[in-house]
Design a protein around this motif. Sequence first.
Motif, PDB file in Angstrom:
ATOM      1  N   ARG A 170      43.506  -3.089 -25.070  1.00  0.00           N
ATOM      2  CA  ARG A 170      44.951  -3.203 -24.869  1.00  0.00           C
ATOM      3  C   ARG A 170      45.503  -4.132 -25.950  1.00  0.00           C
ATOM      4  O   ARG A 170      45.725  -5.316 -25.708  1.00  0.00           O
ATOM      5  CB  ARG A 170      45.255  -3.789 -23.494  1.00  0.00           C
ATOM      6  CG  ARG A 170      45.076  -2.803 -22.369  1.00  0.00           C
ATOM      7  CD  ARG A 170      45.480  -3.440 -21.072  1.00  0.00           C
ATOM      8  NE  ARG A 170      44.279  -4.048 -20.500  1.00  0.00           N
ATOM      9  CZ  ARG A 170      44.270  -4.837 -19.457  1.00  0.00           C
ATOM     10  NH1 ARG A 170      45.387  -5.147 -18.868  1.00  0.00           N
ATOM     11  NH2 ARG A 170      43.148  -5.341 -18.996  1.00  0.00           N
ATOM     12  N   PRO A 171      45.752  -3.615 -27.145  1.00  0.00           N
ATOM     13  CA  PRO A 171      46.187  -4.497 -28.234  1.00  0.00           C
ATOM     14  C   PRO A 171      47.576  -5.092 -28.018  1.00  0.00           C
ATOM     15  O   PRO A 171      47.925  -6.086 -28.637  1.00  0.00           O
ATOM     16  CB  PRO A 171      46.169  -3.581 -29.456  1.00  0.00           C
ATOM     17  CG  PRO A 171      46.259  -2.209 -28.918  1.00  0.00           C
ATOM     18  CD  PRO A 171      45.619  -2.230 -27.563  1.00  0.00           C
ATOM     19  N   ILE A 172      48.356  -4.531 -27.143  1.00  0.00           N
ATOM     20  CA  ILE A 172      49.713  -5.043 -26.918  1.00  0.00           C
ATOM     21  C   ILE A 172      49.694  -6.404 -26.215  1.00  0.00           C
ATOM     22  O   ILE A 172      50.636  -7.176 -26.320  1.00  0.00           O
ATOM     23  CB  ILE A 172      50.554  -4.009 -26.125  1.00  0.00           C
ATOM     24  CG1 ILE A 172      52.050  -4.335 -26.221  1.00  0.00           C
ATOM     25  CG2 ILE A 172      50.144  -3.959 -24.686  1.00  0.00           C
ATOM     26  CD1 ILE A 172      52.650  -4.030 -27.535  1.00  0.00           C
ATOM     27  N   SER A 173      48.614  -6.718 -25.497  1.00  0.00           N
ATOM     28  CA  SER A 173      48.546  -7.977 -24.755  1.00  0.00           C
ATOM     29  C   SER A 173      47.810  -9.039 -25.566  1.00  0.00           C
ATOM     30  O   SER A 173      46.766  -9.521 -25.190  1.00  0.00           O
ATOM     31  CB  SER A 173      47.868  -7.762 -23.403  1.00  0.00           C
ATOM     32  OG  SER A 173      46.568  -7.266 -23.606  1.00  0.00           O
ATOM     33  N   SER A 174      48.378  -9.412 -26.686  1.00  0.00           N
ATOM     34  CA  SER A 174      47.768 -10.384 -27.592  1.00  0.00           C
ATOM     35  C   SER A 174      48.539 -11.699 -27.544  1.00  0.00           C
ATOM     36  O   SER A 174      49.752 -11.709 -27.305  1.00  0.00           O
ATOM     37  CB  SER A 174      47.772  -9.812 -29.008  1.00  0.00           C
ATOM     38  OG  SER A 174      47.450 -10.793 -29.944  1.00  0.00           O
ATOM     39  N   GLU A 175      47.847 -12.797 -27.797  1.00  0.00           N
ATOM     40  CA  GLU A 175      48.495 -14.110 -27.860  1.00  0.00           C
ATOM     41  C   GLU A 175      49.491 -14.178 -29.006  1.00  0.00           C
ATOM     42  O   GLU A 175      50.435 -14.954 -28.957  1.00  0.00           O
ATOM     43  CB  GLU A 175      47.448 -15.210 -28.058  1.00  0.00           C
ATOM     44  CG  GLU A 175      46.724 -15.619 -26.828  1.00  0.00           C
ATOM     45  CD  GLU A 175      47.562 -16.441 -25.873  1.00  0.00           C
ATOM     46  OE1 GLU A 175      48.273 -17.373 -26.288  1.00  0.00           O
ATOM     47  OE2 GLU A 175      47.499 -16.135 -24.683  1.00  0.00           O
ATOM     48  N   LEU A 176      49.287 -13.382 -30.034  1.00  0.00           N
ATOM     49  CA  LEU A 176      50.217 -13.389 -31.155  1.00  0.00           C
ATOM     50  C   LEU A 176      51.535 -12.725 -30.781  1.00  0.00           C
ATOM     51  O   LEU A 176      52.587 -13.082 -31.300  1.00  0.00           O
ATOM     52  CB  LEU A 176      49.592 -12.681 -32.358  1.00  0.00           C
ATOM     53  CG  LEU A 176      48.321 -13.333 -32.913  1.00  0.00           C
ATOM     54  CD1 LEU A 176      47.718 -12.472 -33.998  1.00  0.00           C
ATOM     55  CD2 LEU A 176      48.608 -14.725 -33.415  1.00  0.00           C
TER      56      LEU A 176
END
Length: 190
Positions: A170-176
Amino acid sequence: MDSAAEFLRDLPKDFHYAFDIAHFILCIQGDREDMGDSFLITSRNHPLASWMSAMMACFAGGLLVSPLCGEPVLSAFNDGSKLLIATVLWFLLYYTPQDLTYQMSKMFPVKMVLYIIKALYYPKKVIAGMKHAAHVLPGNILAMVVIAVCKGNGSGMLKPACRFVRGIWRPISSELMMPSVTSKYCIVGC
C-alpha cells in the motif's frame, strides 16, 4: 534541578536494555496491529516473513540511517544480544498460548509505562542521529534533520517496506505522504 536533568539525560544510556525492550515491544505490537485481521494467517503460514517484518520495525532506524551515511545496511543488526532479545519478544508476543503476553503488554498500566519509556528514548535517538549526521556529513543541516527523523521514527518510515515483506503493498500509506505525530515530534526535536 540540574541533577534531575542529568539523571533523565543519562537514563537511556544507563538502562539501555530496558529502553530497548520497551522499544522492541512497542514496535512488535505496532507491526502486529498493522496486520489486522490477517495476523493469524500471516503469522502461522509465514513465520519468517512476520519475523523479518518485526525485526525491520525494531531496527528500522539503523536500517534507514546506515545507507544514508554510506555504511552497510545490515550493520543495524551488529549487536547479537539485541537481535536475540527482539526475537524472543517477537516469539512471546506472537506465539504465547492464549495470546497471554500480547494481552498483558496491551493492559493500560503496562502500555503507559512502555510509552513513557519510549518517550524518554526519542530525544536520545534524535540527538544520536544528529551527531551521526554531523560526523559523516559535516555542515549539512538537511542531512542532520533527515537522519535524525529516520533514527527517531524509523519504524514509521519503514512501515511500507514491512508490509511489503508480509506480502501487502500500500504505497499510499507512507510517512512521506502523511507524517505521523511521531515524525513531526522528531522534526521539532531537531
